[in-house]
Enzyme design. Structure first.
Site, PDB file in Angstrom:
ATOM      1  N   GLY A   1       0.768  -1.300   0.047  1.00  0.00           N
ATOM      2  CA  GLY A   1      -0.151   0.031  -0.004  1.00  0.00           C
ATOM      3  C   GLY A   1       0.917   1.202  -0.133  1.00  0.00           C
TER       4      GLY A   1
ATOM      5  N   ARG B   1       1.150  -5.879  -5.048  1.00  0.00           N
ATOM      6  CA  ARG B   1       1.028  -6.893  -3.791  1.00  0.00           C
ATOM      7  C   ARG B   1       1.531  -8.091  -4.254  1.00  0.00           C
ATOM      8  NH1 ARG B   1      -0.804  -4.542   0.715  1.00  0.00           N
ATOM      9  NH2 ARG B   1      -2.182  -2.810   0.580  1.00  0.00           N
TER      10      ARG B   1
ATOM     11  N   ASP C   1       6.086  -4.809   6.478  1.00  0.00           N
ATOM     12  CA  ASP C   1       6.795  -5.919   7.140  1.00  0.00           C
ATOM     13  C   ASP C   1       6.769  -7.019   6.168  1.00  0.00           C
ATOM     14  OD1 ASP C   1       4.114  -6.021   7.511  1.00  0.00           O
ATOM     15  OD2 ASP C   1       3.835  -7.014   9.122  1.00  0.00           O
ATOM     16  N   ASP C   2       5.522  -7.503   5.279  1.00  0.00           N
ATOM     17  CA  ASP C   2       5.414  -8.411   4.448  1.00  0.00           C
ATOM     18  C   ASP C   2       6.572  -8.283   3.263  1.00  0.00           C
ATOM     19  OD1 ASP C   2       3.712 -10.434   5.645  1.00  0.00           O
ATOM     20  OD2 ASP C   2       2.103  -8.779   5.288  1.00  0.00           O
TER      21      ASP C   2
ATOM     22  N   LYS D   1       8.384   0.929   5.267  1.00  0.00           N
ATOM     23  CA  LYS D   1       7.109   1.787   5.126  1.00  0.00           C
ATOM     24  C   LYS D   1       5.874   0.974   5.507  1.00  0.00           C
ATOM     25  CE  LYS D   1       4.603   0.258   2.564  1.00  0.00           C
ATOM     26  NZ  LYS D   1       3.671  -0.441   1.700  1.00  0.00           N
ATOM     27  N   THR D   2       5.002   1.897   6.077  1.00  0.00           N
ATOM     28  CA  THR D   2       3.722   1.837   6.544  1.00  0.00           C
ATOM     29  C   THR D   2       3.092   2.696   7.257  1.00  0.00           C
ATOM     30  OG1 THR D   2       1.956   0.091   7.591  1.00  0.00           O
ATOM     31  CG2 THR D   2       4.226   0.055   8.510  1.00  0.00           C
ATOM     32  N   ILE D   3       2.026   3.109   6.747  1.00  0.00           N
ATOM     33  CA  ILE D   3       1.438   4.283   7.498  1.00  0.00           C
ATOM     34  C   ILE D   3       1.033   3.709   8.790  1.00  0.00           C
ATOM     35  CG2 ILE D   3       0.755   5.642   5.411  1.00  0.00           C
ATOM     36  CD1 ILE D   3      -1.986   4.699   6.238  1.00  0.00           C
ATOM     37  N   ASP D   4       0.610   2.351   9.055  1.00  0.00           N
ATOM     38  CA  ASP D   4       0.211   1.783   9.955  1.00  0.00           C
ATOM     39  C   ASP D   4       1.090   1.963  11.514  1.00  0.00           C
ATOM     40  OD1 ASP D   4      -2.114   0.955   8.588  1.00  0.00           O
ATOM     41  OD2 ASP D   4      -1.590  -1.058   8.881  1.00  0.00           O
TER      42      ASP D   4
ATOM     43  N   MET E   1      -7.613   3.322   9.772  1.00  0.00           N
ATOM     44  CA  MET E   1      -6.355   2.374   9.339  1.00  0.00           C
ATOM     45  C   MET E   1      -5.719   1.937  10.500  1.00  0.00           C
ATOM     46  SD  MET E   1      -5.205   2.719   5.355  1.00  0.00           S
ATOM     47  CE  MET E   1      -6.110   1.830   4.209  1.00  0.00           C
TER      48      MET E   1
ATOM     49  N   ARG F   1      -4.746  -2.135  10.567  1.00  0.00           N
ATOM     50  CA  ARG F   1      -5.278  -3.494  11.036  1.00  0.00           C
ATOM     51  C   ARG F   1      -4.603  -4.261  12.070  1.00  0.00           C
ATOM     52  NH1 ARG F   1      -6.026  -7.509   7.926  1.00  0.00           N
ATOM     53  NH2 ARG F   1      -5.245  -8.971   9.474  1.00  0.00           N
TER      54      ARG F   1
ATOM     55  N   GLU G   1      -9.256   0.140  13.051  1.00  0.00           N
ATOM     56  CA  GLU G   1      -9.627  -0.899  11.888  1.00  0.00           C
ATOM     57  C   GLU G   1      -9.575  -2.298  12.223  1.00  0.00           C
ATOM     58  OE1 GLU G   1      -8.256  -1.226   7.173  1.00  0.00           O
ATOM     59  OE2 GLU G   1      -6.550  -0.970   8.635  1.00  0.00           O
TER      60      GLU G   1
ATOM     61  N   TYR H   1      -7.777   5.541   2.846  1.00  0.00           N
ATOM     62  CA  TYR H   1      -7.375   6.203   1.526  1.00  0.00           C
ATOM     63  C   TYR H   1      -6.721   7.526   1.803  1.00  0.00           C
ATOM     64  CZ  TYR H   1      -7.867   1.603  -0.139  1.00  0.00           C
ATOM     65  OH  TYR H   1      -7.861   0.117  -0.691  1.00  0.00           O
ATOM     66  N   GLU H   2      -7.634   8.333   2.334  1.00  0.00           N
ATOM     67  CA  GLU H   2      -7.515   9.802   2.406  1.00  0.00           C
ATOM     68  C   GLU H   2      -6.018   9.999   2.962  1.00  0.00           C
ATOM     69  OE1 GLU H   2     -11.867   9.162   3.283  1.00  0.00           O
ATOM     70  OE2 GLU H   2      -9.683   8.274   3.744  1.00  0.00           O
ATOM     71  N   GLY H   3      -5.290   9.106   3.815  1.00  0.00           N
ATOM     72  CA  GLY H   3      -4.081   9.669   4.304  1.00  0.00           C
ATOM     73  C   GLY H   3      -2.818   8.856   3.479  1.00  0.00           C
TER      74      GLY H   3
END
Length: 554
Positions: free
Chosen positions: A84, A148, A178-179, A205-208, A253, A255, A314, A426-428
């Site tokens: 993502g 992906r 991570d994946d 990378k990950t916004i989470d 967001m 997960r 989420e 998706y806004e972020g």
């Protein structure tokens, strides 16, 4: 690129700041050998060639001018955006490009198109200065696209090797979560085992925000995304405080962890914020959460405030212990009986119920039919439940409404309850990066060029000391295998990077816990406004609250 907005034109002139250690020649200082965070023997057997590598830290090479080495060797690099989108991905590529050119102007950078699949399918584009300059300090992954596709089979590795040899590529840099970085480690091990001179590196990378540890203090994109979400939350809170008649349930967001929800709560001070990790630690049920929210609604109604704000992570469903057990059994069932996906709804429901334990049947039947189906069928490419498709915010508000009706009958609630729902996702993901992310991402890419130059493989680019001014940031690399443990995926035990969950003993959560009772009863909203790119440092160069409390706020 299409016509640029006024902001894009202004941002194009922004020059990201680098750690001072990367200003000029560097040398890598090796630390002690490392080991994985868990399952050491299993990981070591799976990665015999890239396990136990030392940490690397770059320091200035003060003897570089005395060395008679001549012009540095020329080499080519390939780069992949995986998974993502996250704000700042373009700046990683820009930093990588500039870092390569600083080493040798003849170095070339190739972007593989639409993610890892581009490497396998030999779809690529050479990234030149004129092309890259259009994407500096911009959001999105549209420079080369993302995908992906999982790199996990020898056939894929060999297909990738064909184009790597054709383009004379020395290293592949995979920018992902991570994946994706797990895939990078697997690819590095494969090429090392075959004695193929191809380096593989990763960028976090990950916004989470769940790809973090002692060496990866934050993943890129988290800072920008939480600022974007917090602006939206603040706007809604102001609307709630103006209309004074709605409860807003906002799903965010995240997960696998609640870092985004916690960060946004610290920024906006909502009336209620669920932290999934706390739900799991306290062994809470869905009904426990509903009762807790209903209590806050009733307390505010008693004060004449029939409005409020609730933040919902989420991935909440997967953290409720009863639901977690249910999902684990469903995962195994789907792996063993893939034919479930082709069954008619009634037959599918009967099959699932007949094969679940009694405890899990009760949990399954307590859910609405559409949620049952989502848990039974929908999976992402990594075998995970697609929690973003489950409308948890609506499920909670419906249950809260029913609970309030019971409370009203018992004389425990006097008020009106009207709920509105929002999902900020998706806004972020593709916002123009904040100054922090613009700097951090550029440094990650520039640093990756130095990792290539020093011959590293199976490493992740690491920039640390991030709460300090960028000039003081520490640059280097950490072996990806040291972040591994074994986890169940698609019915099989596989090596994966351990996700970082919210630390309930950590200062960010403790600050939140200290204030949430006051925020619940009173209206203490904070309105952060949009991401700021220009102005005094305290406006445009703030780090995230999480990073501040973890480092500066001690």
């Amino acid at each position: 690129m299409t016509k640029k907005s006024v902001l894009q034109q202004a941002r194009a002139a922004y020059q990201p700041k680098l750690p001072s250690v990367l200003w000029g020649p560097v040398k890598a200082v090796k630390g002690e050998p490392t080991q994985s965070v868990g399952d050491q023997e299993e990981i070591k057997k799976l990665f015999p060639n890239t396990y136990g590598l030392p940490e690397l830290e770059f320091v200035k090479d003060t003897d570089a001018s005395k060395k008679k080495t001549g012009k540095p060797a020329k080499f080519n690099v390939g780069v992949i955006l995986s998974g993502g989108q996250a704000p700042g991905g373009h700046n990683v590529i820009c930093g990588l490009f500039d870092g390569l050119k600083a080493l040798n102007k003849e170095n070339r950078l190739y972007g593989f198109l639409m993610g890892p699949g581009g490497l396998v399918d030999h779809k690529y584009k050479e990234l030149t200065a004129s092309f890259i300059n259009d994407y500096r300090n911009t959001g999105g992954f549209d420079m080369i696209g993302s995908g992906r596709t999982k790199l996990e089979t020898p056939e894929q590795f060999e297909k990738g090797l064909e184009i790597i040899k054709e383009l004379d590529i020395r290293a592949i840099v995979i920018i992902g979560g991570d994946d994706s970085n797990t895939n990078a480690a697997v690819l590095a091990e494969y090429y090392k085992a075959k004695n193929v001179p191809v380096q593989v590196l990763g960028c976090p990378k990950t916004i989470d925000g769940d790809l973090k540890n002692e060496w990866i203090e934050t993943s890129f994109g988290f800072d920008t995304a939480t600022k974007v979400y917090s602006e939206l939350i603040g706007n809604i809170e102001r609307d709630a405080n103006s209309a004074k008649k709605y409860w807003h349930f906002m799903k965010l967001m995240g997960r696998s962890a609640s870092h985004i929800a916690l960060e946004c709560a610290l920024k906006t001070q909502p009336n209620y914020c669920i932290v999934s990790e706390e739900v799991e630690a306290k062994n809470m049920t869905l009904n426990d959460i509903v009762a807790d929210i209903a209590k806050v609604v009733a307390q505010r109604a008693a004060d004449g405030n029939n409005f409020g704000s609730v933040l919902v992570p989420e991935g909440l469903i997967e953290f409720i212990p009863a639901m977690k057990k249910l999902i684990a059994q469903l995962n195994d069932m789907l792996a063993e009986h893939p034919e479930i996906k082709q069954m008619e709804p009634d037959a599918q429901h009967k099959f699932v119920v007949d094969h679940l334990t009694k405890e899990n049947v009760e949990a399954f039947n307590s859910l609405p039919v559409d949620v049952q189906r989502q848990l039974s069928l929908d999976r992402d490419p990594h075998g995970n439940v697609q929690v973003s498709l489950i409308e948890t915010e609506k499920l909670l508000s419906d249950m809260v409404e029913k609970k309030l009706e019971q409370m009203k009958e018992n004389g425990e609630y006097v008020g009106k309850f009207s709920a509105l729902h929002h999902f900020f996702g998706y806004e972020g993901r593709c916002a123009d990066p904040s100054n922090f992310d613009a700097d951090y991402c550029y440094a990650l890419g520039y640093n990756a060029a130095q990792l290539v130059n020093c011959g590293a493989t199976g490493y992740m680019s690491s920039i640390r000391n991030l709460a300090k001014p960028s000039i003081q940031w520490i640059a280097g690399g950490i072996p990806i295998t040291m972040m591994f443990n074994m986890e169940q995926r698609n019915g099989k035990q596989k090596p994966v990077i351990r996700k970082a969950l919210v630390d309930l003993n950590g200062r960010p959560f403790q600050v939140f816990a200290q204030h949430r009772a006051k925020w619940a009863r009173e209206t203490c909203y904070v309105y952060p406004g949009p991401v700021q790119y220009f102005g005094p440092d305290e406006v445009c160069n703030q780090t995230s609250k999480t990073l501040y409390y973890e480092q500066e706020g001690k």
